[in-house]
Motif scaffolding. Structure first.
Motif, PDB file in Angstrom:
ATOM      1  N   GLU A  65       0.822  -1.209   0.000  1.00 47.93           N
ATOM      2  CA  GLU A  65       0.000   0.000   0.000  1.00 47.93           C
ATOM      3  C   GLU A  65       0.854   1.256   0.000  1.00 47.93           C
ATOM      4  OE1 GLU A  65      -2.583  -0.275   3.315  1.00 47.93           O
ATOM      5  OE2 GLU A  65      -3.823  -1.896   2.468  1.00 47.93           O
ATOM      6  N   MET A  66       1.932   1.215   0.817  1.00 47.07           N
ATOM      7  CA  MET A  66       2.810   2.385   0.858  1.00 47.07           C
ATOM      8  C   MET A  66       3.493   2.605  -0.486  1.00 47.07           C
ATOM      9  SD  MET A  66       4.551   1.996   4.636  1.00 47.07           S
ATOM     10  CE  MET A  66       5.556   3.453   4.415  1.00 47.07           C
ATOM     11  N   ILE A  67       3.927   1.484  -1.111  1.00 49.52           N
ATOM     12  CA  ILE A  67       4.553   1.626  -2.430  1.00 49.52           C
ATOM     13  C   ILE A  67       3.558   2.186  -3.431  1.00 49.52           C
ATOM     14  CG2 ILE A  67       5.553   0.331  -4.351  1.00 49.52           C
ATOM     15  CD1 ILE A  67       6.771  -1.559  -2.246  1.00 49.52           C
ATOM     16  N   GLU A  68       2.334   1.611  -3.397  1.00 47.63           N
ATOM     17  CA  GLU A  68       1.306   2.110  -4.309  1.00 47.63           C
ATOM     18  C   GLU A  68       0.967   3.571  -4.000  1.00 47.63           C
ATOM     19  OE1 GLU A  68      -1.928  -0.529  -3.895  1.00 47.63           O
ATOM     20  OE2 GLU A  68      -0.989  -2.183  -5.027  1.00 47.63           O
ATOM     21  N   LEU A  69       0.868   3.889  -2.677  1.00 47.23           N
ATOM     22  CA  LEU A  69       0.562   5.269  -2.291  1.00 47.23           C
ATOM     23  C   LEU A  69       1.678   6.213  -2.713  1.00 47.23           C
ATOM     24  CD1 LEU A  69      -1.287   7.244  -0.807  1.00 47.23           C
ATOM     25  CD2 LEU A  69      -0.120   6.649   1.323  1.00 47.23           C
ATOM     26  N   GLU A  70       2.921   5.737  -2.491  1.00 46.24           N
ATOM     27  CA  GLU A  70       4.057   6.576  -2.901  1.00 46.24           C
ATOM     28  C   GLU A  70       4.068   6.771  -4.411  1.00 46.24           C
ATOM     29  OE1 GLU A  70       8.939   6.707  -2.339  1.00 46.24           O
ATOM     30  OE2 GLU A  70       7.740   5.044  -1.554  1.00 46.24           O
ATOM     31  N   ALA A  71       3.782   5.681  -5.142  1.00 48.12           N
ATOM     32  CA  ALA A  71       3.720   5.806  -6.592  1.00 48.12           C
ATOM     33  C   ALA A  71       2.590   6.745  -7.008  1.00 48.12           C
ATOM     34  CB  ALA A  71       3.521   4.431  -7.221  1.00 48.12           C
ATOM     35  N   GLN A  72       1.436   6.600  -6.296  1.00 47.68           N
ATOM     36  CA  GLN A  72       0.309   7.485  -6.590  1.00 47.68           C
ATOM     37  C   GLN A  72       0.655   8.932  -6.254  1.00 47.68           C
ATOM     38  OE1 GLN A  72      -2.432   6.532  -8.086  1.00 47.68           O
ATOM     39  NE2 GLN A  72      -3.422   8.541  -8.059  1.00 47.68           N
ATOM     40  N   GLN A  73       1.331   9.100  -5.102  1.00 42.24           N
ATOM     41  CA  GLN A  73       1.743  10.459  -4.721  1.00 42.24           C
ATOM     42  C   GLN A  73       2.728  11.034  -5.726  1.00 42.24           C
ATOM     43  OE1 GLN A  73       3.193  10.139  -0.734  1.00 42.24           O
ATOM     44  NE2 GLN A  73       1.141  10.087   0.197  1.00 42.24           N
ATOM     45  N   GLN A  74       3.686  10.176  -6.140  1.00 39.05           N
ATOM     46  CA  GLN A  74       4.632  10.659  -7.143  1.00 39.05           C
ATOM     47  C   GLN A  74       3.915  11.004  -8.448  1.00 39.05           C
ATOM     48  OE1 GLN A  74       7.643   7.676  -7.559  1.00 39.05           O
ATOM     49  NE2 GLN A  74       8.622   8.161  -5.575  1.00 39.05           N
ATOM     50  N   LYS A  75       2.954  10.118  -8.814  1.00 38.72           N
ATOM     51  CA  LYS A  75       2.200  10.390 -10.027  1.00 38.72           C
ATOM     52  C   LYS A  75       1.411  11.686  -9.893  1.00 38.72           C
ATOM     53  CE  LYS A  75      -1.264   8.293 -13.055  1.00 38.72           C
ATOM     54  NZ  LYS A  75      -2.162   7.117 -13.247  1.00 38.72           N
ATOM     55  N   GLU A  76       0.732  11.830  -8.716  1.00 32.82           N
ATOM     56  CA  GLU A  76      -0.044  13.059  -8.504  1.00 32.82           C
ATOM     57  C   GLU A  76       0.866  14.272  -8.440  1.00 32.82           C
ATOM     58  OE1 GLU A  76      -2.325  12.423  -5.016  1.00 32.82           O
ATOM     59  OE2 GLU A  76      -3.736  11.013  -5.963  1.00 32.82           O
ATOM     60  N   ALA A  77       2.048  14.088  -7.774  1.00 34.20           N
ATOM     61  CA  ALA A  77       2.981  15.214  -7.702  1.00 34.20           C
ATOM     62  C   ALA A  77       3.467  15.587  -9.088  1.00 34.20           C
ATOM     63  CB  ALA A  77       4.155  14.851  -6.806  1.00 34.20           C
ATOM     64  N   THR A  78       3.741  14.542  -9.905  1.00 33.58           N
ATOM     65  CA  THR A  78       4.177  14.835 -11.279  1.00 33.58           C
ATOM     66  C   THR A  78       3.084  15.537 -12.048  1.00 33.58           C
ATOM     67  OG1 THR A  78       5.605  12.876 -11.217  1.00 33.58           O
ATOM     68  CG2 THR A  78       5.085  13.787 -13.377  1.00 33.58           C
ATOM     69  N   GLU A  79       1.852  14.995 -11.909  1.00 32.27           N
ATOM     70  CA  GLU A  79       0.736  15.648 -12.593  1.00 32.27           C
ATOM     71  C   GLU A  79       0.527  17.075 -12.085  1.00 32.27           C
ATOM     72  OE1 GLU A  79      -2.562  13.105 -11.967  1.00 32.27           O
ATOM     73  OE2 GLU A  79      -1.889  11.556 -13.405  1.00 32.27           O
ATOM     74  N   GLN A  80       0.647  17.216 -10.742  1.00 31.82           N
ATOM     75  CA  GLN A  80       0.475  18.556 -10.178  1.00 31.82           C
ATOM     76  C   GLN A  80       1.567  19.498 -10.653  1.00 31.82           C
ATOM     77  OE1 GLN A  80      -2.134  19.441  -8.478  1.00 31.82           O
ATOM     78  NE2 GLN A  80      -1.513  21.535  -8.006  1.00 31.82           N
ATOM     79  N   ARG A  81       2.801  18.972 -10.710  1.00 33.51           N
ATOM     80  CA  ARG A  81       3.911  19.805 -11.184  1.00 33.51           C
ATOM     81  C   ARG A  81       3.727  20.194 -12.642  1.00 33.51           C
ATOM     82  NH1 ARG A  81       7.420  16.649  -9.801  1.00 33.51           N
ATOM     83  NH2 ARG A  81       7.957  15.635 -11.784  1.00 33.51           N
ATOM     84  N   LEU A  82       3.291  19.190 -13.443  1.00 31.97           N
ATOM     85  CA  LEU A  82       3.033  19.515 -14.847  1.00 31.97           C
ATOM     86  C   LEU A  82       1.888  20.514 -14.988  1.00 31.97           C
ATOM     87  CD1 LEU A  82       3.357  15.941 -16.412  1.00 31.97           C
ATOM     88  CD2 LEU A  82       5.010  17.823 -16.559  1.00 31.97           C
ATOM     89  N   LYS A  83       0.854  20.292 -14.136  1.00 33.24           N
ATOM     90  CA  LYS A  83      -0.278  21.209 -14.174  1.00 33.24           C
ATOM     91  C   LYS A  83       0.131  22.613 -13.767  1.00 33.24           C
ATOM     92  CE  LYS A  83      -5.037  21.590 -12.503  1.00 33.24           C
ATOM     93  NZ  LYS A  83      -6.074  20.968 -11.638  1.00 33.24           N
ATOM     94  N   ILE A  84       0.934  22.664 -12.672  1.00 35.29           N
ATOM     95  CA  ILE A  84       1.412  23.978 -12.219  1.00 35.29           C
ATOM     96  C   ILE A  84       2.289  24.611 -13.282  1.00 35.29           C
ATOM     97  CG2 ILE A  84       2.881  25.115 -10.522  1.00 35.29           C
ATOM     98  CD1 ILE A  84       1.849  23.090  -8.477  1.00 35.29           C
ATOM     99  N   GLN A  85       3.148  23.753 -13.913  1.00 43.75           N
ATOM    100  CA  GLN A  85       4.022  24.280 -14.952  1.00 43.75           C
ATOM    101  C   GLN A  85       3.205  24.833 -16.113  1.00 43.75           C
ATOM    102  OE1 GLN A  85       6.809  21.398 -16.257  1.00 43.75           O
ATOM    103  NE2 GLN A  85       7.940  22.807 -17.621  1.00 43.75           N
TER     104      GLN A  85
END
Length: 251
Positions: free
Chosen positions: A165-185
């Motif tokens: 779950e933590m790996i999946e959550l971390e991957a999801q967080q990384q994915k969301e962070a990447t999406e958020q960073r791209l969105k912010i960019q």
């Protein structure tokens, strides 16, 4: 008792040998006369004397003595055999006496052996009871071990699930962070582009106002809907602001 019989047989054996030797000596010295009644004239014995008188009696005694001698010899052999038999019996009796003594010694130690056996039996019962107790404790230990193994397996499975779950959550967080960073960019790029467009509009308007100001000496007022905005005439510039404005215009 056997010793006395042995002594008597030895004495009889010695007496028989002595008698046999005496008879043999006597017969070796005496020559039996012949039964011939005729006298030998060369001997000088008168014919009226019968030198064969008593020869039959002497022969009888001689035969009796020979029989006695043979019987004594047989008795000696029998006595010798009996002596050997008595010796063997005595040895057997001595051996049996030793065995009986050993048996009596062993029998005398039976009470001690019985007491030791009873003590050993009590110790064995105690050890058996202790063995049963140890078996019960081992069974309890096995049950506890199995329970701990199950708990450890459950904890391991939970940890693996949590890690997953933590790996999946971390991957999801990384994915969301990447999406958020791209969105912010993207938003920043849009905002930057908007700012650039607005800046270009402002620059164009400012250049137009400056050209009009240079030509007419004034700036046309634009009626704007919404809150009132100060015009250039209404803005009082300090010396520092004037220098900045001249630098901006020179650029």
């Amino acid at each position: 008792m056997l010793e006395n019989i042995k002594k008597k047989l030895n004495n009889a054996f010695k007496e028989g040998i002595h008698m046999t030797e005496n008879i043999s000596t006597q017969f070796s010295r005496v020559t039996s006369p012949t039964l011939d009644s005729n006298n030998d004239p060369e001997l000088g014995i008168p014919p009226e004397i019968n030198i064969a008188a008593g020869a039959e009696l002497l022969q009888k005694y001689e035969d009796a003595w020979i029989n006695t001698y043979e019987a004594n010899k047989a008795n000696v052999e029998v006595a010798k055999n009996i002596t050997e038999t008595i010796d063997r019996l005595q040895q057997r009796m001595q051996t049996r006496q030793v065995n009986i003594n050993d048996m009596m010694t062993c029998l005398a130690g039976l009470p001690t052996i019985e007491a030791n056996l009873k003590a050993s039996l009590e110790k064995f019962n105690q050890i058996e009871a202790l063995g049963f107790a140890v078996e019960e404790k081992i069974a309890d230990l096995l049950n506890v071990t199995q329970m701990l193994d199950r708990q450890e397996l459950i904890i391991q499975m939970n940890l693996e699930a949590k890690c997953k779950e933590m790996i999946e959550l971390e991957a999801q967080q990384q994915k969301e962070a990447t999406e958020q960073r791209l969105k912010i960019q993207k938003e920043e790029e849009k905002l930057k582009q908007l700012q650039q467009e607005r800046q270009a509009v402002f620059d164009d308007a400012f250049q137009s106002d400056m050209q009009a100001f240079k030509q007419t000496g004034g700036v046309a007022k634009i009626e704007l809907k919404g809150p009132r905005v100060m015009t250039l005439e209404e803005i009082d510039l300090d010396n520092d602001d004037t220098n900045d404005l001249e630098d901006f215009l020179n650029d």
